[in-house]
Scaffold this motif. Structure first.
Motif, PDB file in Angstrom:
ATOM      1  N   LEU A  50      23.057 -10.996   7.720  1.00 15.05           N
ATOM      2  CA  LEU A  50      22.382 -12.227   8.128  1.00 15.05           C
ATOM      3  C   LEU A  50      21.499 -12.756   7.007  1.00 15.05           C
ATOM      4  O   LEU A  50      21.473 -13.968   6.735  1.00 15.05           O
ATOM      5  N   GLU A  51      20.789 -11.863   6.337  1.00 16.47           N
ATOM      6  CA  GLU A  51      19.911 -12.292   5.248  1.00 16.47           C
ATOM      7  C   GLU A  51      20.703 -12.801   4.051  1.00 16.47           C
ATOM      8  O   GLU A  51      20.261 -13.712   3.347  1.00 16.47           O
ATOM      9  N   GLU A  52      21.870 -12.211   3.827  1.00 17.97           N
ATOM     10  CA  GLU A  52      22.727 -12.716   2.746  1.00 17.97           C
ATOM     11  C   GLU A  52      23.182 -14.135   3.057  1.00 17.97           C
ATOM     12  O   GLU A  52      23.169 -15.013   2.178  1.00 17.97           O
ATOM     13  N   ALA A  53      23.573 -14.380   4.312  1.00 12.25           N
ATOM     14  CA  ALA A  53      23.974 -15.728   4.712  1.00 12.25           C
ATOM     15  C   ALA A  53      22.818 -16.703   4.577  1.00 12.25           C
ATOM     16  O   ALA A  53      22.977 -17.845   4.124  1.00 12.25           O
ATOM     17  N   ARG A  54      21.621 -16.261   4.947  1.00 10.45           N
ATOM     18  CA  ARG A  54      20.439 -17.115   4.819  1.00 10.45           C
ATOM     19  C   ARG A  54      20.166 -17.447   3.355  1.00 10.45           C
ATOM     20  O   ARG A  54      19.852 -18.597   3.012  1.00 10.45           O
ATOM     21  N   ALA A  55      20.274 -16.433   2.488  1.00  8.51           N
ATOM     22  CA  ALA A  55      20.017 -16.653   1.060  1.00  8.51           C
ATOM     23  C   ALA A  55      21.020 -17.637   0.461  1.00  8.51           C
ATOM     24  O   ALA A  55      20.688 -18.380  -0.471  1.00  8.51           O
ATOM     25  N   LEU A  56      22.225 -17.642   0.990  1.00  7.58           N
ATOM     26  CA  LEU A  56      23.256 -18.563   0.510  1.00  7.58           C
ATOM     27  C   LEU A  56      23.113 -19.956   1.113  1.00  7.58           C
ATOM     28  O   LEU A  56      23.816 -20.885   0.719  1.00  7.58           O
ATOM     29  N   GLY A  57      22.221 -20.091   2.081  1.00  6.97           N
ATOM     30  CA  GLY A  57      22.016 -21.402   2.698  1.00  6.97           C
ATOM     31  C   GLY A  57      23.186 -21.856   3.535  1.00  6.97           C
ATOM     32  O   GLY A  57      23.478 -23.049   3.624  1.00  6.97           O
ATOM     33  N   LEU A  58      23.859 -20.932   4.210  1.00 11.99           N
ATOM     34  CA  LEU A  58      25.079 -21.278   4.931  1.00 11.99           C
ATOM     35  C   LEU A  58      24.833 -21.960   6.274  1.00 11.99           C
ATOM     36  O   LEU A  58      25.709 -22.659   6.779  1.00 11.99           O
ATOM     37  N   GLY A  59      23.683 -21.752   6.869  1.00 13.02           N
ATOM     38  CA  GLY A  59      23.450 -22.286   8.208  1.00 13.02           C
ATOM     39  C   GLY A  59      22.123 -22.978   8.360  1.00 13.02           C
ATOM     40  O   GLY A  59      21.335 -23.099   7.416  1.00 13.02           O
ATOM     41  N   ASP A  60      21.879 -23.429   9.588  1.00 11.31           N
ATOM     42  CA  ASP A  60      20.615 -24.064   9.936  1.00 11.31           C
ATOM     43  C   ASP A  60      19.727 -23.119  10.734  1.00 11.31           C
ATOM     44  O   ASP A  60      18.511 -23.264  10.734  1.00 11.31           O
ATOM     45  N   SER A  61      20.332 -22.185  11.443  1.00 12.28           N
ATOM     46  CA  SER A  61      19.563 -21.179  12.171  1.00 12.28           C
ATOM     47  C   SER A  61      20.302 -19.856  12.096  1.00 12.28           C
ATOM     48  O   SER A  61      21.535 -19.822  11.987  1.00 12.28           O
ATOM     49  N   TYR A  62      19.546 -18.774  12.144  1.00  8.96           N
ATOM     50  CA  TYR A  62      20.106 -17.427  11.963  1.00  8.96           C
ATOM     51  C   TYR A  62      19.490 -16.512  13.010  1.00  8.96           C
ATOM     52  O   TYR A  62      18.285 -16.569  13.256  1.00  8.96           O
ATOM     53  N   SER A  63      20.331 -15.675  13.611  1.00  3.45           N
ATOM     54  CA  SER A  63      19.811 -14.789  14.649  1.00  3.45           C
ATOM     55  C   SER A  63      20.657 -13.532  14.766  1.00  3.45           C
ATOM     56  O   SER A  63      21.886 -13.578  14.602  1.00  3.45           O
ATOM     57  N   LEU A  64      19.999 -12.428  15.057  1.00  3.95           N
ATOM     58  CA  LEU A  64      20.701 -11.189  15.389  1.00  3.95           C
ATOM     59  C   LEU A  64      21.076 -11.156  16.867  1.00  3.95           C
ATOM     60  O   LEU A  64      21.837 -10.282  17.288  1.00  3.95           O
ATOM     61  N   ASP A  65      20.568 -12.097  17.629  1.00  3.64           N
ATOM     62  CA  ASP A  65      20.834 -12.194  19.062  1.00  3.64           C
ATOM     63  C   ASP A  65      21.953 -13.207  19.280  1.00  3.64           C
ATOM     64  O   ASP A  65      21.741 -14.420  19.198  1.00  3.64           O
ATOM     65  N   ALA A  66      23.160 -12.712  19.579  1.00  9.49           N
ATOM     66  CA  ALA A  66      24.318 -13.600  19.724  1.00  9.49           C
ATOM     67  C   ALA A  66      24.145 -14.579  20.874  1.00  9.49           C
ATOM     68  O   ALA A  66      24.536 -15.753  20.771  1.00  9.49           O
ATOM     69  N   ALA A  67      23.554 -14.124  21.977  1.00 10.09           N
ATOM     70  CA  ALA A  67      23.343 -15.011  23.122  1.00 10.09           C
ATOM     71  C   ALA A  67      22.439 -16.181  22.752  1.00 10.09           C
ATOM     72  O   ALA A  67      22.692 -17.333  23.125  1.00 10.09           O
ATOM     73  N   GLU A  68      21.384 -15.894  22.015  1.00  9.40           N
ATOM     74  CA  GLU A  68      20.479 -16.959  21.566  1.00  9.40           C
ATOM     75  C   GLU A  68      21.209 -17.950  20.661  1.00  9.40           C
ATOM     76  O   GLU A  68      21.024 -19.163  20.765  1.00  9.40           O
ATOM     77  N   ALA A  69      22.077 -17.427  19.800  1.00  7.18           N
ATOM     78  CA  ALA A  69      22.769 -18.287  18.833  1.00  7.18           C
ATOM     79  C   ALA A  69      23.775 -19.222  19.491  1.00  7.18           C
ATOM     80  O   ALA A  69      23.968 -20.356  19.036  1.00  7.18           O
ATOM     81  N   VAL A  70      24.434 -18.782  20.563  1.00 15.08           N
ATOM     82  CA  VAL A  70      25.468 -19.621  21.182  1.00 15.08           C
ATOM     83  C   VAL A  70      24.889 -20.581  22.205  1.00 15.08           C
ATOM     84  O   VAL A  70      25.577 -21.525  22.634  1.00 15.08           O
ATOM     85  N   ARG A  71      23.644 -20.378  22.595  1.00 18.80           N
ATOM     86  CA  ARG A  71      23.050 -21.228  23.631  1.00 18.80           C
ATOM     87  C   ARG A  71      23.003 -22.686  23.153  1.00 18.80           C
ATOM     88  O   ARG A  71      22.477 -22.993  22.087  1.00 18.80           O
ATOM     89  N   GLY A  72      23.612 -23.577  23.930  1.00 17.62           N
ATOM     90  CA  GLY A  72      23.618 -24.995  23.592  1.00 17.62           C
ATOM     91  C   GLY A  72      24.717 -25.407  22.635  1.00 17.62           C
ATOM     92  O   GLY A  72      24.840 -26.594  22.304  1.00 17.62           O
ATOM     93  N   ALA A  73      25.548 -24.478  22.183  1.00 14.59           N
ATOM     94  CA  ALA A  73      26.620 -24.814  21.240  1.00 14.59           C
ATOM     95  C   ALA A  73      27.794 -25.449  21.967  1.00 14.59           C
ATOM     96  O   ALA A  73      28.175 -25.009  23.057  1.00 14.59           O
TER      97      ALA A  73
END
Length: 319
Positions: free
Chosen positions: A40-63
């Motif tokens: 997750l931190e590697e993805a963040r460092a690469l600037g791949l997303g707008d939000s990052y989470s280890l909680d999959a349920a939190e990440a899919v909410r509202g998608a």
């Protein structure tokens, strides 16, 4: 095209989707989730997303689009964790290279109102991880959709447009037909490559060093394939077992015939086979599924790509 795209898993495929979706402006917000903090931190460092989470349920909410980019063996656990957070009307898809198993695992856990459209982008390299992705990965490559008979046609059409926007050629077929076709065009070749390279690994150290030193292009091609993600391919063979065994049986029968031709010195028979197989290779090139350049002419991710600029609404990926 989508308000929120969530990528569950951020390896080669997920990170390439993130980069391409951002480049094409296909999602207003891209959420990335993975079970490993370092990934997750590697993805963040690469600037791949707008939000990052280890909680999959939190990440899919509202998608309104969720794509599973993990090894297929993890789908069951992933679905258990996200099923209650999936929004009605959302499209749920994946990138797994087997489809019958995916349908069997996901459909019983699919919430009412969520549209499941399985997909398989037939693209990749032997590299893995967030830094291995690049936005051109899907350009000119096939993506197979395997929507079930009860799938909402509008949802399938929207996902088709998404993959076409990423540069893919899109075709739909049944999950059963997909698994049989991919067993011979992808799965068995990988199995053979793993086995040949494994044979070399079993050789005595001095012989092995000579094999590596004097590797011809044929063996180098096998080693490239055999360098693919071992967890992903373990799951492929476990979940597409019947189709792989059927195609492997056909392959072994043909191999036995070729073995006999070599043993008895059947030159005309071998030449006829090699002529026929060369024609197949040329037809693949004519169809645009190969180029003279190594790795289909794609940029080789030996070094990590430059980080994408972070913006308020952008793309992301997970693996």
């Amino acid at each position: 095209m989508f308000e929120k795209l969530t990528l569950v898993g951020i390896g080669l495929i997920g990170s390439s989707i993130a980069r391409a979706a951002r480049l094409k402006g296909l999602a207003r917000h891209i959420a990335i989730t993975t079970r490993k903090t370092e990934t997750l931190e590697e993805a963040r460092a690469l600037g791949l997303g707008d939000s990052y989470s280890l909680d999959a349920a939190e990440a899919v909410r509202g998608a309104d689009l969720v794509i599973l980019c993990t090894p297929v063996g993890a789908y069951g656990a992933v679905m258990e964790s996200i099923k209650d957070a999936l929004a009605p009307g959302a499209i749920l898809s994946d990138v797994g290279s087997v489809k019958q198993h995916v349908v069997k695992v996901i459909e019983p856990l699919l919430p009412a109102g969520v549209h499941f459209v399985p997909a398989h982008p037939i693209a990749g390299t032997e590299h893995s991880g967030p830094s291995a992705g690049f936005p051109e990965l899907f350009v000119g490559r096939w993506c197979v959709l395997t929507p079930g008979k009860d799938c909402d046609p509008a949802a399938a059409a929207k996902l088709r447009k998404f993959w076409e926007a990423l540069g893919s050629n899109v075709e739909a077929m049944s999950a059963e037909h997909h698994d049989l076709v991919l067993a011979i065009t992808s799965h068995v070749p990988h199995l053979v490559a793993y086995n040949i390279v494994g044979t070399v690994a079993d050789l005595e150290a001095d012989t092995q060093s000579e094999v590596i030193k004097f590797s011809a292009s044929g063996f180098r091609d096998f080693t490239r394939i055999a360098a693919s993600d071992p967890v992903m391919w373990r799951d492929v063979f476990l979940t597409n077992r019947d189709a792989v065994l059927e195609m492997l049986g056909r392959f072994l029968e043909d191999l036995a015939a070729l073995q006999r031709a070599v043993r008895v010195g059947d030159g005309p028979g071998m030449e006829a086979l090699f002529t026929r197989t060369r024609a197949i290779r040329r037809s693949i090139i004519t169809a645009g599924q190969e180029t003279a350049a190594a790795d289909f002419g794609r940029p080789h991710p030996a070094a990590a790509p430059k980080p994408l600029p972070v913006r308020e609404h952008g793309g992301g990926d997970d693996a």
